[in-house]
Design a protein around this motif. Sequence first.
Motif, PDB file in Angstrom:
ATOM      1  N   THR A 101     -24.580 -12.202 -18.275  1.00  0.00           N
ATOM      2  CA  THR A 101     -24.677 -13.583 -17.754  1.00  0.00           C
ATOM      3  C   THR A 101     -26.000 -14.263 -18.108  1.00  0.00           C
ATOM      4  O   THR A 101     -26.239 -15.386 -17.694  1.00  0.00           O
ATOM      5  N   HIS A 152     -21.609 -16.419 -23.308  1.00  0.00           N
ATOM      6  CA  HIS A 152     -22.882 -16.631 -22.620  1.00  0.00           C
ATOM      7  C   HIS A 152     -23.515 -17.954 -23.069  1.00  0.00           C
ATOM      8  O   HIS A 152     -23.183 -18.496 -24.113  1.00  0.00           O
ATOM      9  N   TRP A 159     -20.103 -20.405 -17.000  1.00  0.00           N
ATOM     10  CA  TRP A 159     -19.567 -19.085 -16.655  1.00  0.00           C
ATOM     11  C   TRP A 159     -18.078 -18.969 -16.930  1.00  0.00           C
ATOM     12  O   TRP A 159     -17.578 -17.868 -17.241  1.00  0.00           O
ATOM     13  N   SER A 203     -14.823 -15.650  -9.446  1.00  0.00           N
ATOM     14  CA  SER A 203     -16.250 -15.392  -9.637  1.00  0.00           C
ATOM     15  C   SER A 203     -16.926 -15.060  -8.315  1.00  0.00           C
ATOM     16  O   SER A 203     -16.361 -15.240  -7.243  1.00  0.00           O
ATOM     17  N   GLY A 247     -24.194 -15.204  -8.535  1.00  0.00           N
ATOM     18  CA  GLY A 247     -24.872 -14.708  -9.728  1.00  0.00           C
ATOM     19  C   GLY A 247     -26.118 -13.882  -9.447  1.00  0.00           C
ATOM     20  O   GLY A 247     -26.529 -13.690  -8.297  1.00  0.00           O
ATOM     21  N   TYR A 252     -26.180 -17.743 -15.814  1.00  0.00           N
ATOM     22  CA  TYR A 252     -25.131 -18.232 -14.920  1.00  0.00           C
ATOM     23  C   TYR A 252     -25.432 -17.909 -13.467  1.00  0.00           C
ATOM     24  O   TYR A 252     -25.870 -16.804 -13.147  1.00  0.00           O
TER      25      TYR A 252
END
Length: 259
Positions: A26, A54, A58, A139, A142, A157
């Motif tokens: 990420t 990347h 995301w 998700s 992060g 992200y």
Amino acid sequence: MPVLPGAEPYRHEGGEVGVLLCHGFTGSPQSLRPWAEYLAERGLTVSLPLLPGHGTRWEDMQVTGWQDWYAEVERELRSLLERCERVFVFGLSMGGALALRLAAKHGDAVAGLVLVNPGNKVHGLAAHALPVARHLVPSTKGIVSDIAKPGSEEIGYHRIPLHAAHSLRRFFRVVDAELPQVTQPLVVLHSPRDHVVPPADSARILGRVSSTDVTEILLEQSYHVATLDHDADRIFEESHAFIGRLAPSVGKEGTATGG
């Protein structure tokens, strides 16, 4: 999708010694850019690619997996090997795992490894839920900018795509099984106060590789993204000294520029 400002890949044509740098999960090349520029300024040929999925948003990472990320660094390695006499591979976090797999697969073509807080396992109870959870939730929160140094930020992200996290978990298992195939000289620099990758990961790697030329360095002043933290200069200097020891022509007149 346009690449986030600062997250662009970086390349520098230097001498006959090359370095491939691999960024983390990420994250983006921005986390390693100062390291890459430090090496370029000292006459090395440098490649710092942007991994697929990347450096944009995301959601783009949801449709990528470890095979895509590994294929990208392997392409860069092959390209460097065409231009350079010796090639070293450096990596941060998941980038360390990518570097280890390159070393396991390509043998003597990789002259040495420098790993900063390398990942070896997806930790926590949530890891075991990934196979199911990734189909229910796209998700989770992060992990960017685990940095002790005030004002230093990582471009990456703020959400972790769970399909990609599931693929990362599988990748770590693949790399762990291949660690005994790693024989190259190795430097592992890790932070005792890393909030993303525990010290156990570095210990596991050091305990399973077959390398005999091994150096372990503690980064006492830094968190996970140590390449942007208080110990960054030490990382850069130690890695350059490591190359200089194994490729003594580096930095000598007439060789640093490939002449």
